[in-house]
Design an enzyme around this catalytic site. Structure first.
Site, PDB file in Angstrom:
ATOM      1  N   SER A 122      13.320  22.846 -16.159  1.00 44.10           N
ATOM      2  CA  SER A 122      13.931  23.211 -17.443  1.00 44.10           C
ATOM      3  C   SER A 122      13.211  22.542 -18.593  1.00 44.10           C
ATOM      4  CB  SER A 122      15.371  22.713 -17.524  1.00 44.10           C
ATOM      5  OG  SER A 122      16.076  23.022 -16.395  1.00 44.10           O
ATOM      6  N   HIS A 143      11.350  30.014 -15.142  1.00 41.26           N
ATOM      7  CA  HIS A 143      12.608  29.354 -15.499  1.00 41.26           C
ATOM      8  C   HIS A 143      13.757  30.348 -15.351  1.00 41.26           C
ATOM      9  CE1 HIS A 143      14.995  26.934 -18.747  1.00 41.26           C
ATOM     10  NE2 HIS A 143      15.357  26.606 -17.539  1.00 41.26           N
TER      11      HIS A 143
HETATM   12  N1  LIG Z   1      21.237  23.746 -12.905  1.00 46.53           N
HETATM   13  C1  LIG Z   1      20.804  24.504 -13.891  1.00 46.53           C
HETATM   14  O1  LIG Z   1      21.581  25.062 -14.685  1.00 46.53           O
HETATM   15  C2  LIG Z   1      19.334  24.737 -14.091  1.00 46.53           C
HETATM   16  C3  LIG Z   1      18.922  25.828 -14.855  1.00 46.53           C
HETATM   17  C4  LIG Z   1      17.562  26.094 -14.977  1.00 46.53           C
HETATM   18  C5  LIG Z   1      16.638  25.261 -14.357  1.00 46.53           C
HETATM   19  N2  LIG Z   1      17.067  24.178 -13.641  1.00 46.53           N
HETATM   20  C6  LIG Z   1      16.046  23.334 -12.990  1.00 46.53           C
HETATM   21  O2  LIG Z   1      16.015  23.658 -11.609  1.00 46.53           O
HETATM   22  C7  LIG Z   1      15.621  22.513 -10.850  1.00 46.53           C
HETATM   23  C8  LIG Z   1      16.668  22.256  -9.778  1.00 46.53           C
HETATM   24  O3  LIG Z   1      17.916  22.026 -10.402  1.00 46.53           O
HETATM   25  P1  LIG Z   1      19.305  22.184  -9.623  1.00 46.53           P
HETATM   26  O4  LIG Z   1      20.358  22.201 -10.670  1.00 46.53           O
HETATM   27  O5  LIG Z   1      19.199  23.287  -8.632  1.00 46.53           O
HETATM   28  O6  LIG Z   1      19.343  20.782  -8.843  1.00 46.53           O
HETATM   29  P2  LIG Z   1      20.215  20.396  -7.549  1.00 46.53           P
HETATM   30  O7  LIG Z   1      20.328  18.928  -7.567  1.00 46.53           O
HETATM   31  O8  LIG Z   1      21.437  21.253  -7.478  1.00 46.53           O
HETATM   32  O9  LIG Z   1      19.268  20.845  -6.322  1.00 46.53           O
HETATM   33  C9  LIG Z   1      18.055  20.223  -6.003  1.00 46.53           C
HETATM   34  C10 LIG Z   1      17.858  20.292  -4.488  1.00 46.53           C
HETATM   35  O10 LIG Z   1      16.546  19.830  -4.180  1.00 46.53           O
HETATM   36  C11 LIG Z   1      16.632  19.100  -2.977  1.00 46.53           C
HETATM   37  N3  LIG Z   1      15.458  18.242  -2.831  1.00 46.53           N
HETATM   38  C12 LIG Z   1      15.255  16.969  -3.235  1.00 46.53           C
HETATM   39  N4  LIG Z   1      14.028  16.559  -2.864  1.00 46.53           N
HETATM   40  C13 LIG Z   1      13.447  17.593  -2.211  1.00 46.53           C
HETATM   41  C14 LIG Z   1      12.187  17.774  -1.577  1.00 46.53           C
HETATM   42  N5  LIG Z   1      11.289  16.809  -1.548  1.00 46.53           N
HETATM   43  N6  LIG Z   1      11.940  18.986  -0.983  1.00 46.53           N
HETATM   44  C15 LIG Z   1      12.866  19.965  -1.011  1.00 46.53           C
HETATM   45  N7  LIG Z   1      14.068  19.829  -1.589  1.00 46.53           N
HETATM   46  C16 LIG Z   1      14.345  18.668  -2.175  1.00 46.53           C
HETATM   47  C17 LIG Z   1      17.940  18.342  -3.098  1.00 46.53           C
HETATM   48  O11 LIG Z   1      18.393  17.889  -1.828  1.00 46.53           O
HETATM   49  C18 LIG Z   1      18.849  19.420  -3.723  1.00 46.53           C
HETATM   50  O12 LIG Z   1      19.486  20.193  -2.718  1.00 46.53           O
HETATM   51  C19 LIG Z   1      15.442  21.386 -11.855  1.00 46.53           C
HETATM   52  O13 LIG Z   1      14.097  21.301 -12.216  1.00 46.53           O
HETATM   53  C20 LIG Z   1      16.279  21.833 -13.040  1.00 46.53           C
HETATM   54  O14 LIG Z   1      15.818  21.310 -14.257  1.00 46.53           O
HETATM   55  C21 LIG Z   1      18.386  23.910 -13.476  1.00 46.53           C
END
Ligand SMILES: NC(=O)c1ccc[n+]([C@@H]2O[C@H](COP(=O)([O-])OP(=O)(O)OC[C@H]3O[C@@H](n4cnc5c(N)ncnc54)[C@H](O)[C@@H]3O)[C@@H](O)[C@H]2O)c1
Length: 286
Positions: A122, A143
């Protein structure tokens, strides 16, 4: 890599975004290799995908056979080496630069040279992430918005190094997913958060200064500006901690005090009032 050559997609991270990304690829007929670090995260992701497919059935967009087919397309694994089979990879691990760099470096080593590597970050520089790999021209930002199966937008972010071919394949792939890709260049917060976060921040300042209640601020924006959600309701949904982190990225990235996070937001985060996920933010949740 051409669009037609993409059959199998690797998704790194099976959290909020990873399971949604796996869902939309599987629904569009792609084989998905969904990788997370622990089996319990993968089980939770598959449960979420199944539940979200049920929602599509209820809305009449899918039948039960379609659900079975989509779920059959998702292969969940804790083995990183399995993504070597992927023709395209989307990274969705937590928003920490060192973690993303290390995951991307490992993926870079495993993948065939022609495979495009995309990040769902993000707020981290796509240019900096691209530079951590040996394929910076085949690196791009994708994104997706939360919830991924519902939201139409994919902000497609070109790193300084992204080639035209990588960009075109990624745009076309978004169309295959029936999403609306919008192309932007790499800059702090891209377009989405650069425009959204100052609005949320200003709404928090209005509450802090006693200009209006959270309900009133949200009502003005919903009824007067036709926003489906008020900015503070949306901030609770995103997570106030995430909002502060993104504001800090804007503040540091531009060196401009207009992105200074509202002290009320910081105070709420310090109190553990993170929004929906903690049961309390600008509103309380059962
Ligand atoms: N949540 C939102 O609204 C949103 C929106 C757009 C973008 N994003 C971006 O998406 C990305 C993920 O966010 P999220 O909200 O899904 O986070 P989250 O914490 O829900 O999920 C992340 C997952 O990655 C896993 N993980 C950690 N280390 C890892 C590795 N080495 N290999 C594989 N998996 C691994 C974790 O166990 C977890 O299940 C971030 O970069 C965030 O900025 C989030």
């Amino acid at each position: 890599m051409t669009l037609e050559a993409i059959r199998t997609v690797g998704v790194l991270g099976a959290g909020t975004m990873g399971n949604g990304i796996a869902h939309v690829f599987a629904r569009s007929g792609y084989n998905v290799i969904l990788r997370d670090v622990e089996t319990r995260f993968l089980e939770r992701a598959i449960e979420t995908i199944a539940k979200n497919l049920d929602r599509e059935i209820k809305k009449g967009k899918l039948d039960t056979a379609g659900k079975t087919t989509a779920l059959g397309h998702v292969h969940a694994t804790t083995e990183f080496s399995e993504i070597a089979r992927a023709d395209f990879v989307v990274e969705a691990v937590p928003e920490r630069l060192e973690l993303k760099q290390s995951v991307l470096r490992e993926a870079d080593k495993l993948l065939r040279s022609e495979v495009i590597l995309a990040s769902n970050t993000s707020s981290i520089s796509i240019t900096a992430l691209a530079a951590a790999t040996s394929r910076p021209d085949r690196f791009i930002g994708m994104h997706f918005m939360n919830p991924v199966p519902v939201m139409a937008l994919v902000e497609v972010i070109r790193a300084l190094q992204t080639s035209d071919a990588t960009f075109q394949t990624t745009m076309a792939l978004c169309e295959r997913l029936e999403k609306k890709p919008v192309a932007v260049n790499d800059a702090p917060g891209f377009v989405s958060n650069r425009v959204l976060m100052p609005m949320i921040n200003e709404a928090a300042f209005a509450v802090m200064e006693g200009v209006a209640t959270a309900e009133a601020v949200d009502a003005v924006m919903k009824l007067g500006m036709n926003h489906p959600m008020g900015p503070l309701e949306l901030a609770d949904f995103i997570g106030l901690d995430v909002c502060v982190d993104i504001l800090d990225v804007l503040y540091t990235g531009f060196g401009d005090s207009k992105y200074r996070a509202c002290p009320l937001l910081r105070k709420m985060v310090a109190a553990g009032w993170l929004g929906r996920k903690s049961g309390r933010g600008f509103y309380t949740y059962a």
